[in-house]
Design a protein around this motif. Structure first.
Motif, PDB file in Angstrom:
ATOM      1  N   GLU A  64       0.847  -1.181   0.000  1.00 63.37           N
ATOM      2  CA  GLU A  64       0.000   0.000   0.000  1.00 63.37           C
ATOM      3  C   GLU A  64       0.888   1.238   0.000  1.00 63.37           C
ATOM      4  O   GLU A  64       1.742   1.395   0.861  1.00 63.37           O
ATOM      5  CB  GLU A  64      -0.906  -0.025   1.234  1.00 63.37           C
ATOM      6  CG  GLU A  64      -1.997   0.974   1.213  1.00 63.37           C
ATOM      7  CD  GLU A  64      -2.929   0.809   2.393  1.00 63.37           C
ATOM      8  OE1 GLU A  64      -4.136   0.654   2.160  1.00 63.37           O
ATOM      9  OE2 GLU A  64      -2.445   0.844   3.543  1.00 63.37           O
ATOM     10  N   VAL A 101       0.098   0.523  -4.779  1.00 64.71           N
ATOM     11  CA  VAL A 101      -1.281   0.946  -5.005  1.00 64.71           C
ATOM     12  C   VAL A 101      -1.708   1.824  -3.837  1.00 64.71           C
ATOM     13  O   VAL A 101      -1.362   1.549  -2.686  1.00 64.71           O
ATOM     14  CB  VAL A 101      -2.233  -0.270  -5.181  1.00 64.71           C
ATOM     15  CG1 VAL A 101      -2.317  -1.101  -3.915  1.00 64.71           C
ATOM     16  CG2 VAL A 101      -3.614   0.167  -5.616  1.00 64.71           C
ATOM     17  N   TRP A 106      -7.298   0.703  -4.398  1.00 67.10           N
ATOM     18  CA  TRP A 106      -7.714  -0.680  -4.142  1.00 67.10           C
ATOM     19  C   TRP A 106      -9.017  -0.747  -3.360  1.00 67.10           C
ATOM     20  O   TRP A 106      -9.813  -1.666  -3.577  1.00 67.10           O
ATOM     21  CB  TRP A 106      -6.603  -1.521  -3.522  1.00 67.10           C
ATOM     22  CG  TRP A 106      -6.274  -1.296  -2.076  1.00 67.10           C
ATOM     23  CD1 TRP A 106      -5.280  -0.516  -1.577  1.00 67.10           C
ATOM     24  CD2 TRP A 106      -6.913  -1.882  -0.946  1.00 67.10           C
ATOM     25  NE1 TRP A 106      -5.269  -0.563  -0.199  1.00 67.10           N
ATOM     26  CE2 TRP A 106      -6.262  -1.404   0.204  1.00 67.10           C
ATOM     27  CE3 TRP A 106      -7.978  -2.768  -0.784  1.00 67.10           C
ATOM     28  CZ2 TRP A 106      -6.635  -1.777   1.498  1.00 67.10           C
ATOM     29  CZ3 TRP A 106      -8.354  -3.138   0.504  1.00 67.10           C
ATOM     30  CH2 TRP A 106      -7.687  -2.647   1.630  1.00 67.10           C
ATOM     31  N   TYR A 109     -11.831  -0.299  -5.771  1.00 66.86           N
ATOM     32  CA  TYR A 109     -12.014  -1.529  -6.533  1.00 66.86           C
ATOM     33  C   TYR A 109     -12.988  -2.474  -5.822  1.00 66.86           C
ATOM     34  O   TYR A 109     -13.830  -3.115  -6.449  1.00 66.86           O
ATOM     35  CB  TYR A 109     -10.661  -2.216  -6.735  1.00 66.86           C
ATOM     36  CG  TYR A 109     -10.741  -3.563  -7.390  1.00 66.86           C
ATOM     37  CD1 TYR A 109     -10.821  -3.678  -8.779  1.00 66.86           C
ATOM     38  CD2 TYR A 109     -10.738  -4.733  -6.630  1.00 66.86           C
ATOM     39  CE1 TYR A 109     -10.903  -4.920  -9.390  1.00 66.86           C
ATOM     40  CE2 TYR A 109     -10.819  -5.978  -7.233  1.00 66.86           C
ATOM     41  CZ  TYR A 109     -10.909  -6.058  -8.612  1.00 66.86           C
ATOM     42  OH  TYR A 109     -10.993  -7.298  -9.214  1.00 66.86           O
ATOM     43  N   LEU A 148      -5.134  -6.750  -0.634  1.00 67.30           N
ATOM     44  CA  LEU A 148      -4.091  -6.220  -1.513  1.00 67.30           C
ATOM     45  C   LEU A 148      -3.530  -7.333  -2.408  1.00 67.30           C
ATOM     46  O   LEU A 148      -3.383  -7.151  -3.625  1.00 67.30           O
ATOM     47  CB  LEU A 148      -2.955  -5.595  -0.696  1.00 67.30           C
ATOM     48  CG  LEU A 148      -3.230  -4.224  -0.100  1.00 67.30           C
ATOM     49  CD1 LEU A 148      -2.257  -3.924   1.036  1.00 67.30           C
ATOM     50  CD2 LEU A 148      -3.154  -3.155  -1.176  1.00 67.30           C
ATOM     51  N   TYR A 151      -6.130  -8.215  -4.940  1.00 63.81           N
ATOM     52  CA  TYR A 151      -6.239  -7.130  -5.923  1.00 63.81           C
ATOM     53  C   TYR A 151      -5.156  -7.299  -6.992  1.00 63.81           C
ATOM     54  O   TYR A 151      -5.422  -7.229  -8.189  1.00 63.81           O
ATOM     55  CB  TYR A 151      -6.110  -5.776  -5.216  1.00 63.81           C
ATOM     56  CG  TYR A 151      -5.973  -4.601  -6.141  1.00 63.81           C
ATOM     57  CD1 TYR A 151      -7.090  -4.002  -6.710  1.00 63.81           C
ATOM     58  CD2 TYR A 151      -4.718  -4.081  -6.451  1.00 63.81           C
ATOM     59  CE1 TYR A 151      -6.971  -2.918  -7.570  1.00 63.81           C
ATOM     60  CE2 TYR A 151      -4.587  -3.011  -7.307  1.00 63.81           C
ATOM     61  CZ  TYR A 151      -5.712  -2.425  -7.857  1.00 63.81           C
ATOM     62  OH  TYR A 151      -5.579  -1.352  -8.714  1.00 63.81           O
TER      63      TYR A 151
END
Length: 161
Positions: A64, A101, A106, A109, A148, A151
C-alpha cells in the motif's frame, strides 16, 4: 505472460500484516514489532526474516502506497513512514518485483470505505475459509494485506487475458 503464482500483500502499518496467496494456500504474518523505551516500533530483523520465508521464485509483492494523513501526529507519522521504508528496503534486498497501489485505488475496486472493519468484512466474504484468521477486529491488517494480494492477483490475471 504472467508467471507469478505467489501474490504477497503488505499492509505497512504497525497493526498491519503480510498475506500471501499461492497454490499452497493463504498465509498471514502480523507485522513484527518490538518495544523500545515503552513504545512499539517495527522490528526490521523479524520483518525481513518473516517476509523472506514467504518469498519464492514466482513471487510478486504489492504494498500500500501510503503518505501522511491530516490529523496524524508527528510521532505517529514518523513511525508509520519508518515502517513503510523498512518494508521497501526489505523487498529491495530480496530482489522481488513490487507494485504499489494507493488505499483509495484498491478500496474503490472493492467498494470499501476508509473504515478498517469494512475491509475485514470484505475479506471474509471473499475468503470464508479464512474466518479463523480474520475473526477479530484487530485482524484488519491481515484482511487488508489479503485484499491487496487478491487485488494484484486479479489485476495481473486481467492484464494477461
Amino acid at each position: 505472460m504472467n508467471t507469478y503464482q505467489n501474490f504477497i500483500g503488505i499492509d505497512p502499518g504497525l497493526s498491519g500484516a503480510i498475506a500471501s496467496i499461492s497454490p499452497a494456500g493463504i498465509t498471514f504474518i502480523d507485522c513484527p514489532t518490538i518495544k523500545v523505551n515503552g513504545k512499539t516500533k517495527p522490528n526490521p530483523t523479524l520483518m525481513a526474516s518473516e517476509l523472506k520465508q514467504l518469498v519464492t521464485s514466482d513471487s510478486i509483492i504489492i504494498i500500500e502506497s501510503v503518505h501522511a494523513m491530516p490529523g496524524q501526529g508527528v510521532s505517529s507519522m514518523f513511525s508509520f513512514g519508518m515502517g513503510y521504508g523498512v518494508w521497501l528496503g526489505i523487498v529491495a534486498a530480496l530482489n522481488v518485483p513490487i507494485e504499489f497501489v494507493t488505499p483509495q485505488c484498491w478500496k474503490k475496486y472493492y467498494g470499501l470505505s476508509t473504515d478498517k472493519e469494512s475491509s475485514r468484512v470484505k475479506a471474509l466474504q471473499l475468503f470464508p475459509n479464512e474466518a479463523n484468521n480474520l475473526k477479530l477486529k484487530k485482524h484488519h491488517g491481515r484482511a487488508e494485506a489479503l485484499l491487496l494480494a487478491e487485488y494484484l492477483r486479479r489485476k495481473l490475471l486481467i492484464s494477461v487475458a
